[in-house]
Write an enzyme that holds these catalytic residues in place. Structure first.
Site, PDB file in Angstrom:
ATOM      1  N   ASP A   1       0.851  -1.188   0.000  1.00 34.00           N
ATOM      2  CA  ASP A   1       0.000   0.000   0.000  1.00 34.00           C
ATOM      3  C   ASP A   1       0.891   1.244   0.000  1.00 34.00           C
ATOM      4  OD1 ASP A   1       0.864   0.419   2.588  1.00 34.00           O
ATOM      5  OD2 ASP A   1      -0.954  -0.341   3.538  1.00 34.00           O
ATOM      6  N   SER A   2       0.261   2.419   0.040  1.00 32.74           N
ATOM      7  CA  SER A   2       1.054   3.651  -0.091  1.00 32.74           C
ATOM      8  C   SER A   2       2.028   3.835   1.081  1.00 32.74           C
ATOM      9  CB  SER A   2       0.140   4.856  -0.227  1.00 32.74           C
ATOM     10  OG  SER A   2      -0.782   4.893   0.842  1.00 32.74           O
TER      11      SER A   2
END
Lengths: 107, 120
Positions: B76-77
């Site tokens: 994920d980010s």
């Protein structure tokens, strides 16, 4: 009634804050403090990664901003009273050296 | 001395200074004396891939140069920020936010590091 920022906080800003926290966590010279600061930032961001409530997000961002200031100050203080490296840190350094040697072997 | 003569000397001197500056920075031979700078591409590739393989959320089997952090490796980010930070630490450079946001694949990380002359 609590007054929180009505506009939503942008994702790039949160990632910027996160990067800043992680970067600041490295300023601790003491291995234990450094690891603690890193883990704390990482774990708390991941714990709230799926938060959608804007008020809650604003509250968390505010908290992170405060923590960043604390971490900056403490990191600086800690670097003024540095101690010798721990044995575990030597092994981390040794791993990096091994990666470099391996890479040089490939080259 | 007339002012114009002085001016000529000044201009010549500053040209000479620029010239020697260019001489110092351009040839690769010189950089080799000063640091481990001028990392070879395969050198960088190998180290970036090793960093990725060592990241706890990444399946080492999936790691390749073409790997996209979120699409292929399932990051994920937040994880992506961590990976880029780990790469920063490995090569002892600081990547500004804007450029760090652009790094989304292993290949892009390698490209970026190879552009940084202070990476080692």
């Amino acid at each position: 009634m609590p007054t929180f920022a009505t506009q939503s906080i942008s994702k790039p800003y949160i990632l910027h804050l996160y990067r800043n926290l992680l970067r600041t966590s490295r300023t601790f010279t003491s291995y234990n403090f450094r690891q603690y600061a890193f883990r704390r930032a990482r774990d708390s961001f991941h714990a709230h990664a799926s938060e959608t409530d804007p008020n809650k997000i604003a509250e968390l961002v505010k908290k992170a901003e405060q923590e960043l200031l604390v971490m900056k100050r403490q990191g600086l203080l800690n670097s003024m009273y540095s101690t010798e490296h721990l044995v575990v840190e030597d092994s981390i350094l040794a791993k990096k050296k091994a990666r470099m040697a391996k890479a040089a072997g490939v080259a | 001395m007339r002012p114009t003569a002085l001016r000529t000397i000044f201009v010549n001197a500053s040209r000479a200074a620029q010239y020697s500056y260019a001489q110092r920075t351009v040839p690769a031979v010189f950089t080799r004396f000063y640091s481990a700078g001028g990392l070879s591409r395969s050198d960088i590739e190998s180290r970036v891939l090793d960093i990725l393989k060592g990241f706890d959320k990444i399946d080492p089997q999936k790691v390749a140069l073409s790997s996209h952090f979120s699409n292929d490796l399932g990051l994920d980010s937040l994880d992506t920020v961590e990976v880029v930070m780990a790469i920063e630490e490995e090569f002892s450079v600081e990547i500004p936010d804007k450029e760090a946001d652009e790094i989304k694949t292993a290949q892009q990380a390698v490209d970026y590091i190879s552009k940084r002359e202070d990476a080692h």
